[in-house]
Design a protein around this motif. Structure first.
Motif, PDB file in Angstrom:
ATOM      1  N   ARG A 379       0.679  -1.377   0.050  1.00 45.27           N
ATOM      2  CA  ARG A 379      -0.048  -0.058   0.028  1.00 45.27           C
ATOM      3  C   ARG A 379       0.744   1.365   0.060  1.00 45.27           C
ATOM      4  O   ARG A 379       0.598   2.211  -0.596  1.00 45.27           O
ATOM      5  CB  ARG A 379      -0.982   0.053   1.286  1.00 45.27           C
ATOM      6  CG  ARG A 379      -2.206  -1.062   0.965  1.00 45.27           C
ATOM      7  CD  ARG A 379      -2.736  -1.127   2.473  1.00 45.27           C
ATOM      8  NE  ARG A 379      -3.883  -2.078   2.125  1.00 45.27           N
ATOM      9  CZ  ARG A 379      -4.800  -2.575   3.257  1.00 45.27           C
ATOM     10  NH1 ARG A 379      -4.199  -2.025   4.543  1.00 45.27           N
ATOM     11  NH2 ARG A 379      -5.581  -3.392   3.076  1.00 45.27           N
ATOM     12  N   SER A 383      -0.413   2.104  -3.605  1.00 41.72           N
ATOM     13  CA  SER A 383      -1.502   2.868  -3.180  1.00 41.72           C
ATOM     14  C   SER A 383      -1.396   4.371  -2.512  1.00 41.72           C
ATOM     15  O   SER A 383      -2.184   5.405  -3.206  1.00 41.72           O
ATOM     16  CB  SER A 383      -2.466   2.142  -2.094  1.00 41.72           C
ATOM     17  OG  SER A 383      -2.743   0.883  -2.415  1.00 41.72           O
ATOM     18  N   CYS A 425      -3.680   2.672   4.643  1.00 40.87           N
ATOM     19  CA  CYS A 425      -2.300   2.533   3.842  1.00 40.87           C
ATOM     20  C   CYS A 425      -1.338   2.332   5.038  1.00 40.87           C
ATOM     21  O   CYS A 425      -0.136   1.756   4.812  1.00 40.87           O
ATOM     22  CB  CYS A 425      -2.093   3.796   3.412  1.00 40.87           C
ATOM     23  SG  CYS A 425      -2.868   3.685   1.502  1.00 40.87           S
TER      24      CYS A 425
END
Length: 513
Positions: A379, A383, A425
Motif C-alpha cells: 500500500r 496505493s 495505508c
C-alpha cells in the motif's frame, strides 16, 4: 437602459457609473450561477428518484433477477420435456456438462440388485463375482416430525423395597415437548430463512402437526433465554478485537399503545481479520436500540480500544475524541457518492473519480489474505502515490465547482474524511472499506421485508441475539441449524463458566452450504 445623453461627461463620474454597473452585472451573474446549480441539483434529484422508481434499485433488481431465473427455469423445463418427446435420432447433440460428485457427508442408502438366477442363463454354469457397477442417485426425503419416547424403567429392590430409576434427561425447555432439533429449526427458519412464525405454523400443519404461533413464540423466547450466555460470549470475543467493523440499519418496531411503528436500529460489530492473514475466528455481534442516538454505539464500545471502521455517522465521533479508538473510514461509501451521480448522469468527472478509486481496489484484490506487514508495504509503495494524486485532483477539481453542487458535495465528503480514508495505508490490518459490516446486515434487510416489524423492543433485542449466533456460525463456515441443535442438546447440563466450549470454532459440525 441609459441613453448617450444620460451619460455624464466627467471621467470620474463615468468610472463610478461603470463600477456600479459592474456590481449589478456581477450580482446578476452570481444569481444565474446559483440558479444553474439549483437547476442541476434538481435534475440530479429527479434522475435519482426516477432511477429508484423505474431503474435498477436493489429491491427491484432482486425482483428482476428472480423473474429472469423463473423464466430460465421454465425454458429449461420446456427443453427437457421436448427432449423427452422427440425421437433420439432427431435430437440435436447436447454438450455434456461435467457432473459434480455428490457430497461425501450425505448418508448413503445402498440397494443391491442381484441377478435373478444363481446359474448362467446361457449354459447353466456356476457364477463367480466379477465386480460391480455403482451409480449414485440423489434423492430427497421430506423433513418429518418424529416423537422421541424417553422410557425410564423402574426397578424395585427385593430386599428393602427401594426403587431404582435413571434420572430424566434434561430438556432445552423444562417440561416442554420441543426437542433441540425442532427448536433449532424454528430459530433458523425465522431468523436465517426469514419465515415468520405464523408461516411456519401453516407449514407444520400440512405435516399434520398443530403448532400454533403462540406456542412457537414461547419456544423462541425460552430458547433465546437459554442461549443468552453464548451470545454474551460472542460479544466478549468481538469486543476484545483490536479492529472492528461497525454499521447500523433501521428496523420497524411496533410502538406500544397506538398500533403504529417506530424506527429502531440494529447495530452490527464484526471482528474479521482473515483478509489480513489472521487465523483468529471471525464473529459478529448485533445490538438493538430503540433509536439512533450516538450514546448507543458509545455504550456498546465503552471498553473497546483499537480501530473502528465505519461510515461517517456523527454518533461515532465522540468515540474518536480521546484517541483510544482510531477512525478508519470506508472507501465504498466515498465511492458510492460518485457512483450515485454517475448512475443519474454520467460525466467525465464522475467517470474519472470512479476510475481512480477502482485502481485502489485492484491493489487490494492482489494482497487479500496476505500478512499485515506485506499489505502495508504494498500500500505504501503503490496505493499511497495514487491517493496523493487523487487528493490533488479532488482539490483542484473542487475549485472549479460551485460548493452547492452535488459533485462538490461528493468531493467534500471524501476530503472531510481524508485522514481516516488514508489510515488503511499505514496499517496492514485495516481494510479499504466497511464491507464486512454491510454483509452482516444483508440478512436483516431480507428479514425486515418478510416480517415487516418486530412486535416490541424485547423482540428487537431477541432478534439481535439470534442474528449474532447465526451470523457468527456463517462467518465460520458452520451450518447454523446443526450447531444450534448441538448447543441446545447440551447447554442445559453444561457449566455456564465454560460456555466458550460451544462457540462455532470449538465444535466439529457440518459445514454451512
Amino acid at each position: 437602459m441609459l441613453s448617450p445623453a444620460d451619460l455624464p461627461n466627467d471621467i470620474a463620474a463615468l468610472k463610478v457609473l461603470l463600477l456600479a454597473q459592474n456590481e449589478v452585472v456581477e450580482g446578476l451573474r452570481e444569481q444565474l450561477n446559483t440558479r444553474a446549480v439549483e437547476i442541476e441539483h434538481l435534475k440530479l434529484q429527479i434522475a435519482k428518484l426516477r432511477r429508484m422508481q423505474f431503474g435498477r434499485k436493489s429491491e427491484k433488481l432482486d425482483h428482476q433477477i428472480e423473474q429472469l431465473e423463473l423464466q430460465l427455469e421454465d425454458l429449461q423445463v420446456d427443453e427437457a420435456e421436448a427432449a423427452r418427446e422427440m425421437p433420439a435420432a432427431d435430437q440435436a447433440p447436447r454438450k455434456k456438462s461435467v457432473r459434480r460428485p455428490l457430497p461425501d457427508h450425505l448418508p448413503r442408502d445402498e440397494k443391491v440388485y442381484a441377478p435373478p438366477a444363481d446359474a448362467c442363463p446361457a449354459c447353466g454354469g456356476g457364477l463367480r463375482p466379477l465386480g460391480e457397477d455403482v451409480a449414485e442417485q440423489l434423492e430427497f426425503v421430506p423433513a418429518s416430525f418424529r416423537v422421541i419416547r424417553h422410557v425410564r424403567p423402574k426397578l424395585a429392590c427385593s430386599c428393602c423395597d427401594a426403587i431404582v430409576q435413571a434420572p430424566a434427561p434434561s430438556r432445552p425447555i423444562e417440561r416442554g415437548i420441543a426437542g433441540p432439533g425442532l427448536l433449532a429449526h424454528v430459530l433458523v427458519a425465522k431468523f436465517a430463512d426469514h419465515l415468520p412464525l405464523y408461516r411456519q405454523a401453516v407449514i407444520y400443519a400440512r405435516e399434520g402437526v398443530d403448532l400454533d404461533r403462540a406456542l412457537l413464540a414461547d419456544w423462541v423466547g425460552a430458547a433465546s433465554a437459554l442461549l443468552r450466555p453464548l451470545v454474551d460470549a460472542i460479544r466478549r470475543h468481538v469486543l476484545t478485537a483490536s479492529k472492528l467493523h461497525a454499521d447500523d440499519t433501521p428496523i420497524p418496531v411496533l410502538a406500544p399503545g397506538n398500533g403504529k411503528t417506530k424506527t429502531a436500529r440494529l447495530w452490527t460489530y464484526v471482528r474479521d481479520d482473515r483478509p489480513a492473514g489472521d487465523t483468529t475466528p471471525a464473529a459478529v455481534w448485533f445490538g438493538y436500540t430503540p433509536d439512533r442516538k450516538g450514546i448507543h454505539p458509545q455504550t456498546h464500545l465503552a471498553k473497546f480500544e483499537g480501530v473502528l471502521q465505519a461510515d461517517a455517522y456523527a454518533g461515532f465521533n465522540a468515540l474518536f475524541e480521546d484517541g483510544t479508538i482510531q477512525e478508519a473510514a470506508c472507501w465504498a461509501h466515498a465511492r458510492r457518492k460518485f457512483h450515485d451521480l454517475h448512475a443519474a448522469r454520467a460525466t467525465p468527472l464522475t467517470t474519472e473519480a470512479l476510475r481512480r478509486i477502482a485502481e485502489l481496489y485492484v491493489i487490494e484484490a492482489e494482497i487479500r489474505g496476505k500478512p499485515p506487514d506485506e499489505r502495508r508495504q504494498v500500500r505504501q509503495a503503490r496505493s499511497r502515490p495514487l491517493l496523493e494524486d487523487l487528493e490533488h485532483w479532488l482539490r483542484s477539481t473542487l475549485d472549479t465547482l460551485s460548493r452547492k453542487s452535488d459533485t462538490a458535495a461528493a468531493i467534500l465528503y471524501a476530503l472531510k474524511l481524508w485522514p481516516a480514508l488514508l489510515r488503511y495505508c499505514d496499517d496492514g490490518a485495516i481494510e479499504i472499506d466497511n464491507s464486512a459490516a454491510e454483509r452482516a446486515l444483508r440478512g436483516v434487510a431480507i428479514g425486515r421485508r418478510n416480517y415487516l416489524f418486530a412486535g416490541a423492543d424485547s423482540g428487537g433485542e431477541r432478534a439481535a441475539a439470534i442474528y449474532s449466533l447465526i451470523g457468527t456460525a456463517k462467518l465460520n463456515g458452520v451450518a447454523p441449524e446443526a450447531w444450534l441443535r448441538h448447543v441446545l442438546t447440551h447447554i442445559t447440563d453444561h457449566p455456564v463458566n465454560r460456555v466458550d466450549d460451544f462457540l462455532p470454532w470449538n465444535c466439529k459440525l457440518p459445514a454451512a452450504l
